[in-house]
Design a protein around this motif. Structure first.
Motif, PDB file in Angstrom:
ATOM      1  N   SER A  19      79.840  31.953  46.696  1.00 51.40           N
ATOM      2  CA  SER A  19      80.637  32.981  47.330  1.00 51.40           C
ATOM      3  C   SER A  19      79.978  34.586  46.932  1.00 51.40           C
ATOM      4  CB  SER A  19      82.223  32.955  47.335  1.00 51.40           C
ATOM      5  OG  SER A  19      82.571  31.795  47.626  1.00 51.40           O
ATOM      6  N   LEU A  20      80.356  35.494  48.130  1.00 51.65           N
ATOM      7  CA  LEU A  20      79.802  36.711  47.735  1.00 51.65           C
ATOM      8  C   LEU A  20      80.547  37.333  46.602  1.00 51.65           C
ATOM      9  CD1 LEU A  20      78.996  38.778  51.094  1.00 51.65           C
ATOM     10  CD2 LEU A  20      77.638  38.245  49.245  1.00 51.65           C
ATOM     11  N   THR A  21      79.863  37.786  45.593  1.00 56.73           N
ATOM     12  CA  THR A  21      80.627  38.266  44.402  1.00 56.73           C
ATOM     13  C   THR A  21      80.412  39.624  44.144  1.00 56.73           C
ATOM     14  OG1 THR A  21      80.512  36.121  43.351  1.00 56.73           O
ATOM     15  CG2 THR A  21      80.882  37.918  41.902  1.00 56.73           C
ATOM     16  N   THR A  22      81.296  40.605  44.077  1.00 57.09           N
ATOM     17  CA  THR A  22      81.154  41.968  43.819  1.00 57.09           C
ATOM     18  C   THR A  22      80.518  42.266  42.200  1.00 57.09           C
ATOM     19  OG1 THR A  22      82.851  42.674  45.397  1.00 57.09           O
ATOM     20  CG2 THR A  22      82.045  44.493  43.933  1.00 57.09           C
ATOM     21  N   LEU A  23      79.463  43.000  42.295  1.00 48.82           N
ATOM     22  CA  LEU A  23      78.832  43.084  41.018  1.00 48.82           C
ATOM     23  C   LEU A  23      79.203  44.658  40.678  1.00 48.82           C
ATOM     24  CD1 LEU A  23      75.203  41.884  41.831  1.00 48.82           C
ATOM     25  CD2 LEU A  23      77.036  40.878  40.630  1.00 48.82           C
ATOM     26  N   ASN A  48      77.753  48.354  52.877  1.00 50.94           N
ATOM     27  CA  ASN A  48      77.896  49.838  53.224  1.00 50.94           C
ATOM     28  C   ASN A  48      79.323  50.314  53.157  1.00 50.94           C
ATOM     29  OD1 ASN A  48      77.075  52.368  53.849  1.00 50.94           O
ATOM     30  ND2 ASN A  48      75.233  51.555  54.758  1.00 50.94           N
ATOM     31  N   GLU A  49      79.524  51.515  52.572  1.00 52.82           N
ATOM     32  CA  GLU A  49      80.831  52.012  52.684  1.00 52.82           C
ATOM     33  C   GLU A  49      81.168  52.478  53.893  1.00 52.82           C
ATOM     34  OE1 GLU A  49      81.103  55.646  53.576  1.00 52.82           O
ATOM     35  OE2 GLU A  49      79.003  55.953  53.556  1.00 52.82           O
ATOM     36  N   ASP A  50      80.187  52.637  55.000  1.00 49.39           N
ATOM     37  CA  ASP A  50      80.540  53.006  56.412  1.00 49.39           C
ATOM     38  C   ASP A  50      81.057  51.746  57.208  1.00 49.39           C
ATOM     39  OD1 ASP A  50      78.295  51.549  57.142  1.00 49.39           O
ATOM     40  OD2 ASP A  50      77.172  53.468  58.017  1.00 49.39           O
ATOM     41  N   GLY A  51      81.188  50.652  56.608  1.00 51.64           N
ATOM     42  CA  GLY A  51      81.695  49.438  57.421  1.00 51.64           C
ATOM     43  C   GLY A  51      80.678  48.667  58.192  1.00 51.64           C
ATOM     44  N   SER A  52      79.275  49.327  58.509  1.00 51.01           N
ATOM     45  CA  SER A  52      78.179  48.869  59.200  1.00 51.01           C
ATOM     46  C   SER A  52      76.833  48.866  58.396  1.00 51.01           C
ATOM     47  CB  SER A  52      78.217  49.248  60.710  1.00 51.01           C
ATOM     48  OG  SER A  52      77.862  50.809  60.308  1.00 51.01           O
ATOM     49  N   ASP A 105      80.535  52.193  48.793  1.00 46.07           N
ATOM     50  CA  ASP A 105      79.535  51.010  48.558  1.00 46.07           C
ATOM     51  C   ASP A 105      79.893  50.065  47.411  1.00 46.07           C
ATOM     52  OD1 ASP A 105      77.916  52.204  50.537  1.00 46.07           O
ATOM     53  OD2 ASP A 105      76.434  53.089  49.166  1.00 46.07           O
ATOM     54  N   ASN A 106      79.330  48.775  47.991  1.00 47.72           N
ATOM     55  CA  ASN A 106      79.824  47.745  46.943  1.00 47.72           C
ATOM     56  C   ASN A 106      78.212  46.789  46.767  1.00 47.72           C
ATOM     57  OD1 ASN A 106      82.495  47.700  46.190  1.00 47.72           O
ATOM     58  ND2 ASN A 106      82.757  46.856  47.961  1.00 47.72           N
TER      59      ASN A 106
END
Length: 118
Positions: free
Chosen positions: A16-20, A57-61, A96-97
């Motif tokens: 699963s995608l994991t935030t680093l 990306n923080e802009d949602g896209s 951003d993540n």
């Protein structure tokens, strides 16, 4: 504004995608940038894996991969940055993540080195 070197260790990344790392907002919700100066992925299993690093990306896209499905042999590591730098940002509201995923559950340890507050 002080620049802060920080290290983030994320053990056992899996399928699963994991935030680093997520870029925080600055003081009083001001914009803030961070520079990623190193990412190392270590395969802690006895079989090869594939791994990816992704910017949400923080802009949602405009989300992008930094590396996609890179092969990491059993017991080996991969230095993703190899001397390059990566700027991440927070606009004061959204940040951003940096995220990771791996082909086998709980098999990847990831270390991220960041210069924050730039």
């Amino acid at each position: 504004m002080a620049n802060d070197f920080k290290r983030f260790c994320v053990p056992s990344v899996g399928t699963s995608l994991t935030t680093l790392y997520g870029v925080p907002a600055g003081a009083s919700s001001a914009a803030l940038e961070s520079i990623v100066i190193g990412i190392t992925m270590a395969n802690k299993t006895s079989t090869g894996v594939t791994a990816s690093i992704f910017i949400d990306n923080e802009d949602g896209s405009n989300d992008v991969f930094i590396v996609k499905d890179a092969s990491i042999p059993a017991g080996a590591s991969l230095e993703v940055m190899s001397g390059n730098k990566l700027v991440l940002q927070n606009d004061g509201t959204n940040g951003d993540n940096l995220e990771a995923t791996c082909s086998i559950a709980n098999s990847l340890d990831v270390t991220v080195s960041v210069l924050e507050d730039v």
